[in-house]
Design a protein around this motif. Structure first.
Motif, PDB file in Angstrom:
ATOM      1  N   ILE A   1       3.375  14.786   5.117  1.00 46.55           N
ATOM      2  CA  ILE A   1       2.271  13.867   5.413  1.00 46.55           C
ATOM      3  C   ILE A   1       1.555  13.458   4.129  1.00 46.55           C
ATOM      4  O   ILE A   1       1.239  12.276   3.930  1.00 46.55           O
ATOM      5  CB  ILE A   1       1.293  14.512   6.412  1.00 46.55           C
ATOM      6  N   TYR A   2       1.304  14.416   3.236  1.00 45.54           N
ATOM      7  CA  TYR A   2       0.652  14.085   1.969  1.00 45.54           C
ATOM      8  C   TYR A   2       1.478  13.049   1.197  1.00 45.54           C
ATOM      9  O   TYR A   2       0.936  12.075   0.661  1.00 45.54           O
ATOM     10  CB  TYR A   2       0.479  15.328   1.095  1.00 45.54           C
ATOM     11  N   GLY A   3       2.793  13.279   1.132  1.00 41.95           N
ATOM     12  CA  GLY A   3       3.658  12.337   0.420  1.00 41.95           C
ATOM     13  C   GLY A   3       3.675  10.969   1.073  1.00 41.95           C
ATOM     14  O   GLY A   3       3.678   9.939   0.382  1.00 41.95           O
ATOM     15  N   THR A   4       3.669  10.948   2.399  1.00 43.85           N
ATOM     16  CA  THR A   4       3.693   9.676   3.125  1.00 43.85           C
ATOM     17  C   THR A   4       2.446   8.858   2.850  1.00 43.85           C
ATOM     18  O   THR A   4       2.529   7.664   2.515  1.00 43.85           O
ATOM     19  CB  THR A   4       3.820   9.923   4.642  1.00 43.85           C
ATOM     20  N   VAL A   5       1.278   9.474   2.979  1.00 44.11           N
ATOM     21  CA  VAL A   5       0.035   8.715   2.810  1.00 44.11           C
ATOM     22  C   VAL A   5      -0.179   8.329   1.341  1.00 44.11           C
ATOM     23  O   VAL A   5      -0.740   7.260   1.057  1.00 44.11           O
ATOM     24  CB  VAL A   5      -1.191   9.473   3.358  1.00 44.11           C
ATOM     25  N   LEU A   6       0.279   9.161   0.413  1.00 50.20           N
ATOM     26  CA  LEU A   6       0.137   8.806  -1.004  1.00 50.20           C
ATOM     27  C   LEU A   6       1.012   7.604  -1.340  1.00 50.20           C
ATOM     28  O   LEU A   6       0.552   6.649  -1.987  1.00 50.20           O
ATOM     29  CB  LEU A   6       0.507   9.994  -1.885  1.00 50.20           C
ATOM     30  N   LEU A   7       2.280   7.626  -0.914  1.00 46.77           N
ATOM     31  CA  LEU A   7       3.180   6.506  -1.189  1.00 46.77           C
ATOM     32  C   LEU A   7       2.697   5.245  -0.496  1.00 46.77           C
ATOM     33  O   LEU A   7       2.660   4.163  -1.098  1.00 46.77           O
ATOM     34  CB  LEU A   7       4.597   6.861  -0.732  1.00 46.77           C
ATOM     35  N   ALA A   8       2.290   5.376   0.774  1.00 45.99           N
ATOM     36  CA  ALA A   8       1.777   4.209   1.498  1.00 45.99           C
ATOM     37  C   ALA A   8       0.499   3.687   0.857  1.00 45.99           C
ATOM     38  O   ALA A   8       0.314   2.471   0.713  1.00 45.99           O
ATOM     39  CB  ALA A   8       1.520   4.578   2.962  1.00 45.99           C
ATOM     40  N   GLY A   9      -0.376   4.596   0.467  1.00 47.14           N
ATOM     41  CA  GLY A   9      -1.624   4.177  -0.168  1.00 47.14           C
ATOM     42  C   GLY A   9      -1.394   3.410  -1.451  1.00 47.14           C
ATOM     43  O   GLY A   9      -2.046   2.390  -1.712  1.00 47.14           O
ATOM     44  N   TYR A  10      -0.463   3.896  -2.241  1.00 50.06           N
ATOM     45  CA  TYR A  10      -0.136   3.201  -3.496  1.00 50.06           C
ATOM     46  C   TYR A  10       0.394   1.802  -3.204  1.00 50.06           C
ATOM     47  O   TYR A  10      -0.022   0.823  -3.842  1.00 50.06           O
ATOM     48  CB  TYR A  10       0.897   4.015  -4.268  1.00 50.06           C
ATOM     49  N   LYS A  11       1.326   1.691  -2.243  1.00 55.49           N
ATOM     50  CA  LYS A  11       1.896   0.391  -1.912  1.00 55.49           C
ATOM     51  C   LYS A  11       0.815  -0.571  -1.407  1.00 55.49           C
ATOM     52  O   LYS A  11       0.790  -1.739  -1.788  1.00 55.49           O
ATOM     53  CB  LYS A  11       2.969   0.561  -0.833  1.00 55.49           C
ATOM     54  N   ILE A  12      -0.054  -0.077  -0.548  1.00 52.82           N
ATOM     55  CA  ILE A  12      -1.089  -0.942   0.029  1.00 52.82           C
ATOM     56  C   ILE A  12      -2.078  -1.387  -1.035  1.00 52.82           C
ATOM     57  O   ILE A  12      -2.443  -2.566  -1.116  1.00 52.82           O
ATOM     58  CB  ILE A  12      -1.813  -0.203   1.170  1.00 52.82           C
TER      59      ILE A  12
ATOM     60  N   GLY B   1      -3.866  -5.836  -4.263  1.00 49.46           N
ATOM     61  CA  GLY B   1      -4.488  -6.102  -5.559  1.00 49.46           C
ATOM     62  C   GLY B   1      -5.890  -5.572  -5.688  1.00 49.46           C
ATOM     63  O   GLY B   1      -6.735  -6.177  -6.339  1.00 49.46           O
ATOM     64  N   HIS B   2      -6.161  -4.410  -5.068  1.00 48.29           N
ATOM     65  CA  HIS B   2      -7.508  -3.838  -5.148  1.00 48.29           C
ATOM     66  C   HIS B   2      -7.605  -2.990  -6.416  1.00 48.29           C
ATOM     67  O   HIS B   2      -6.912  -1.975  -6.551  1.00 48.29           O
ATOM     68  CB  HIS B   2      -7.800  -2.994  -3.910  1.00 48.29           C
ATOM     69  N   PRO B   3      -8.434  -3.364  -7.375  1.00 47.59           N
ATOM     70  CA  PRO B   3      -8.389  -2.756  -8.713  1.00 47.59           C
ATOM     71  C   PRO B   3      -8.818  -1.299  -8.787  1.00 47.59           C
ATOM     72  O   PRO B   3      -8.375  -0.566  -9.671  1.00 47.59           O
ATOM     73  CB  PRO B   3      -9.340  -3.638  -9.536  1.00 47.59           C
ATOM     74  N   THR B   4      -9.673  -0.853  -7.884  1.00 44.39           N
ATOM     75  CA  THR B   4     -10.208   0.508  -8.023  1.00 44.39           C
ATOM     76  C   THR B   4      -9.455   1.545  -7.212  1.00 44.39           C
ATOM     77  O   THR B   4      -9.603   2.746  -7.444  1.00 44.39           O
ATOM     78  CB  THR B   4     -11.689   0.539  -7.587  1.00 44.39           C
ATOM     79  N   THR B   5      -8.630   1.109  -6.271  1.00 49.43           N
ATOM     80  CA  THR B   5      -8.001   2.067  -5.356  1.00 49.43           C
ATOM     81  C   THR B   5      -6.884   2.858  -6.004  1.00 49.43           C
ATOM     82  O   THR B   5      -6.781   4.075  -5.812  1.00 49.43           O
ATOM     83  CB  THR B   5      -7.475   1.345  -4.102  1.00 49.43           C
ATOM     84  N   VAL B   6      -6.022   2.190  -6.780  1.00 52.57           N
ATOM     85  CA  VAL B   6      -4.886   2.889  -7.394  1.00 52.57           C
ATOM     86  C   VAL B   6      -5.345   4.044  -8.294  1.00 52.57           C
ATOM     87  O   VAL B   6      -4.817   5.160  -8.179  1.00 52.57           O
ATOM     88  CB  VAL B   6      -3.983   1.913  -8.176  1.00 52.57           C
TER      89      VAL B   6
END
Length: 270
Positions: A83-94, A99-104
């Motif tokens: 689950i951690y890997g899924t949400v991290l990879l999805a979060g990065y892609k999203i 193009g949200h500058p502060t999220t990455v």
């Protein structure tokens, strides 16, 4: 996905879990040809990981896998990190896609990696300290029900919900912003569904506060989180496909947030 089905609701919960698995597997299957062509394989990875996580959370599957791992609920620990890997990879892609500058940086910068490391430790340490013998999906019915052991399991369960909630909190500004953008309708709909999924991930942190008769609602919240993530990304993907087949070039998701005249930079994150 983290608690035993409550009495009187097992068939309903089982149907919900299998339905969620079906949707995740179907989306992953539809994305397979593109992945085999080398197109955005990391997005397929999100769908595949989500499918595996839901599959592992279903009791019949969990029991078989945990027995193979020694019947000490290591399957549950595996599930946490999937689950951690899924949400991290999805979060990065999203975050990159919108193009949200502060999220990455909040996900993969020093702060984000520190949060991940702390939560990973908070997940592993209680698990190793607890007596986890005896396969039990959700670990609510393991044989050792001593107060100390139950407290350790509660800490472990709480830690397992923190990282998805953290990622969801980081993503909400990006997804809500995309809902208000000039992106195509399907993409904005996908952003709305992602926002619902993110909100569900955050709500799940407070699942332990539900009174006994309502504990089963955690399954609905959990399924909403998974389906929100998978369906939201699928809608965005379909929006890109539909736009590419149209008469005009499809701007990148990040372009929707750029000033006029800066829309020519192509992004393929989603």
């Amino acid at each position: 996905m983290s608690d035993e089905p409550t009495k009187g609701t097992p068939s309903m919960i089982s149907a919900l879990q299998w339905s969620t698995l079906f949707v995740c597997a179907l989306v992953a299957l539809f994305r397979t040809p593109s992945a085999l062509r080398g197109e955005n394989r990391s997005l397929f990875g999100v769908f595949a990981l989500a499918t595996f996580a839901v599959m592992l959370s279903i009791e019949s599957n969990y029991t078989v896998i945990d027995a193979w791992l020694g019947s000490h609920n290591y399957a549950n620990l595996l599930l946490r990190f999937v689950i951690y890997g899924t949400v991290l990879l999805a979060g990065y892609k999203i975050a990159r896609g919108f193009g949200h500058p502060t999220t990455v940086p909040l996900l993969l910068g020093p702060v984000g990696l520190s949060v991940l490391a702390v939560i990973a430790l908070a997940t592993i340490v209680p698990f190793l300290m607890a007596n986890t013998a005896g396969t039990s999906v959700g670990m609510a019915a393991i044989p050792d029900q001593s107060e100390d052991n139950r407290q350790l399991i509660r800490l472990y369960t709480a830690a397992g919900r923190l990282y998805p909630a953290y990622v969801a909190g980081c993503l909400l500004p990006a997804t809500v912003g995309a809902m208000r953008s000039r992106l195509p309708g399907l993409v904005r709909s996908g952003a709305a569904v992602l926002s619902v999924g993110a909100a569900a991930m955050i709500l799940l942190v407070f699942g332990e506060l539900l009174p006994g008769p309502l504990v089963f609602l955690q399954y609905f919240i959990s399924s909403t989180a998974v389906l929100g993530l998978v369906a939201g990304l699928a809608l965005i993907w379909l929006g890109r496909v539909a736009a590419r087949r149209g008469s005009r070039n499809y701007p990148s998701l990040a372009d929707a947030h750029r000033a006029p005249g800066q829309e020519n930079i192509a992004a393929e994150e989603l």
